[in-house]
Every structure is written in C-alpha cells, then in structure tokens.
Design a protein around this motif. Sequence first.
Motif, PDB file in Angstrom:
ATOM      1  N   ILE A  46       0.834  -1.200   0.000  1.00 30.03           N
ATOM      2  CA  ILE A  46       0.000   0.000   0.000  1.00 30.03           C
ATOM      3  C   ILE A  46       0.873   1.257   0.000  1.00 30.03           C
ATOM      4  N   ALA A  47       1.922   1.233   0.802  1.00 32.61           N
ATOM      5  CA  ALA A  47       2.824   2.384   0.881  1.00 32.61           C
ATOM      6  C   ALA A  47       3.529   2.631  -0.450  1.00 32.61           C
ATOM      7  N   LEU A  48       3.976   1.563  -1.099  1.00 35.73           N
ATOM      8  CA  LEU A  48       4.694   1.714  -2.361  1.00 35.73           C
ATOM      9  C   LEU A  48       3.773   2.199  -3.475  1.00 35.73           C
ATOM     10  N   LYS A  49       2.531   1.743  -3.464  1.00 35.45           N
ATOM     11  CA  LYS A  49       1.561   2.214  -4.459  1.00 35.45           C
ATOM     12  C   LYS A  49       1.276   3.702  -4.265  1.00 35.45           C
ATOM     13  N   ALA A  50       1.158   4.121  -3.016  1.00 33.93           N
ATOM     14  CA  ALA A  50       0.932   5.539  -2.731  1.00 33.93           C
ATOM     15  C   ALA A  50       2.131   6.384  -3.157  1.00 33.93           C
ATOM     16  N   ARG A  51       3.343   5.819  -3.017  1.00 36.52           N
ATOM     17  CA  ARG A  51       4.523   6.551  -3.485  1.00 36.52           C
ATOM     18  C   ARG A  51       4.489   6.708  -5.009  1.00 36.52           C
ATOM     19  N   GLU A  52       4.100   5.666  -5.706  1.00 28.33           N
ATOM     20  CA  GLU A  52       3.987   5.735  -7.161  1.00 28.33           C
ATOM     21  C   GLU A  52       3.022   6.835  -7.593  1.00 28.33           C
ATOM     22  N   ASN A  53       1.994   7.049  -6.790  1.00 29.11           N
ATOM     23  CA  ASN A  53       0.984   8.057  -7.092  1.00 29.11           C
ATOM     24  C   ASN A  53       1.357   9.450  -6.584  1.00 29.11           C
ATOM     25  N   GLY A  54       2.543   9.568  -5.974  1.00 28.41           N
ATOM     26  CA  GLY A  54       3.005  10.865  -5.512  1.00 28.41           C
ATOM     27  C   GLY A  54       2.332  11.361  -4.258  1.00 28.41           C
ATOM     28  N   LEU A  55       1.680  10.457  -3.517  1.00 32.13           N
ATOM     29  CA  LEU A  55       0.936  10.852  -2.326  1.00 32.13           C
ATOM     30  C   LEU A  55       1.693  10.593  -1.033  1.00 32.13           C
ATOM     31  N   GLU A  56       2.648   9.678  -1.080  1.00 32.30           N
ATOM     32  CA  GLU A  56       3.371   9.312   0.125  1.00 32.30           C
ATOM     33  C   GLU A  56       4.849   9.104  -0.201  1.00 32.30           C
ATOM     34  N   LEU A  57       5.665   9.208   0.851  1.00 34.46           N
ATOM     35  CA  LEU A  57       7.088   8.923   0.739  1.00 34.46           C
ATOM     36  C   LEU A  57       7.487   8.106   1.966  1.00 34.46           C
ATOM     37  N   PRO A  58       7.419   6.779   1.851  1.00 37.36           N
ATOM     38  CA  PRO A  58       7.695   5.911   3.008  1.00 37.36           C
ATOM     39  C   PRO A  58       9.178   5.556   3.116  1.00 37.36           C
ATOM     40  N   PHE A  59       9.655   5.479   4.363  1.00 38.95           N
ATOM     41  CA  PHE A  59      11.045   5.147   4.650  1.00 38.95           C
ATOM     42  C   PHE A  59      11.126   3.938   5.576  1.00 38.95           C
ATOM     43  N   ILE A  60      12.225   3.219   5.486  1.00 33.64           N
ATOM     44  CA  ILE A  60      12.603   2.263   6.513  1.00 33.64           C
ATOM     45  C   ILE A  60      13.702   2.918   7.337  1.00 33.64           C
ATOM     46  N   VAL A  61      13.722   2.634   8.641  1.00 31.69           N
ATOM     47  CA  VAL A  61      14.655   3.282   9.564  1.00 31.69           C
ATOM     48  C   VAL A  61      15.739   2.282   9.974  1.00 31.69           C
ATOM     49  N   PHE A  62      16.998   2.687   9.785  1.00 33.89           N
ATOM     50  CA  PHE A  62      18.151   1.863  10.140  1.00 33.89           C
ATOM     51  C   PHE A  62      18.915   2.535  11.262  1.00 33.89           C
ATOM     52  N   ASP A  63      19.107   1.800  12.361  1.00 30.41           N
ATOM     53  CA  ASP A  63      19.845   2.302  13.511  1.00 30.41           C
ATOM     54  C   ASP A  63      21.322   1.942  13.352  1.00 30.41           C
TER      55      ASP A  63
END
Length: 202
Positions: free
Chosen positions: A59-76
């Motif tokens: 869902i997050a990746l599809k929203a990014r494709e549509n320019g609505l979201e920019l999801p990240f993974i967090v690395f410590d």
Amino acid sequence: MNSNFSQEIILEDEVVLLRPLQKSDVANLLEISMNEPETWQYSLIRANEKENLENYIQIALKARENGLELPFIVFDKKSGKYVGSTRFYDIDLSFKTLQLGYTWYGKAFRGTGLNKHCKFLLLQFAFENLGVERVEFRADNNNQRSIAAMKSIGCRVEGVLRNHMPTLGSELRRDTIVLSILKEEWFLDVKAKLKSTLSCDS
C-alpha cells in the motif's frame, strides 16, 4: 500527482539512516512485526504477521507511485539493525503541506532518542528541500506516548477531531488529535531546540 519521488532520497546523520521503503524490506521488519503486537495497538492499518506486513508495504509503495506518500525504513547505525518505518503522506506540494506519520519502531528503540533524530531529518527535508509551509501530525487521542513524543519535538496542538474515525476491529470510534509545525516555527526556534536535544540523546 505532486511528485513520483523516483529519486533515491536518503536521510542520515551519525545515529540513523532513512531510505526508501522497498518490497524486500518485509524480511528486515518481520521480526518486529510478528513479535511486538503492542506496536499496532493504535494503528488503523496493521503490519502484524507476514501477510499484513506485505500488504502494508505494498500500500505504501503504491501511494509513493501516485506521488501521495514517501515511506522510509529506519536503520539504527549503533545496533546495525532495521528498527521500524515512517513516512510523509497526504502530500500536497501545490498547497505546500504534508503529514508525517505511520511511525513505528521496535520496543528496544523507543525512548532512546532515535525518534528525535528521525524527526529532525524528516522535518529538515520537508521544510528546507520540499519547501512546505506546514507539517501535520495526527494520532489517536488516547495514544499518550505518541502525543508526548510529538510535543517533545516542537509540535503544537491544534485541536481534537471528535469521533473522527473507526478503530480497527471494534465498533468504537476514535477521537483524533491534530498537531503541527509551521515553516516559520521551524526556522524561528523548533529546529534549534530539536537539534540541541540530539547531542544529549546520541
């Protein structure tokens, strides 16, 4: 569509690295997803168990494709582990606004200062690279830990949307608290105050 965010946006400092979420990150987040059910107590879209995590990322990746979201993974960087996820969403660059949320970390990394490092990088990018005028935050009004975290980085409470939306798996509806940071507040004092806390928490 505001932007396809096709470029590889990486945000990092000496403590954390945020990179674009990928389909393959199911493997990096599965341990938290499956073994820490309290993570999803206030979530409307849960990523518990492998199938739900796969759907969450899709869902997050599809929203990014549509320019609505920019999801990240967090690395410590200290532990050398992937520890959670966060994203910009409801992005409207024509209005110069976006929301910051869908934030979750493994329990071992909550209250460690990691969240402030993430938020500093994200807010700096939003205000200084994307040029937005307003970053909004929302949470279940019962989620006191999340609300305290948002206030601690400089968010101001705007109000509460009463009976705003349903809760997952229940007939009860939740009240949603709305907070924000404005561009002028970021440059006036929020940036400096938040940055001053990073050395203490690192």
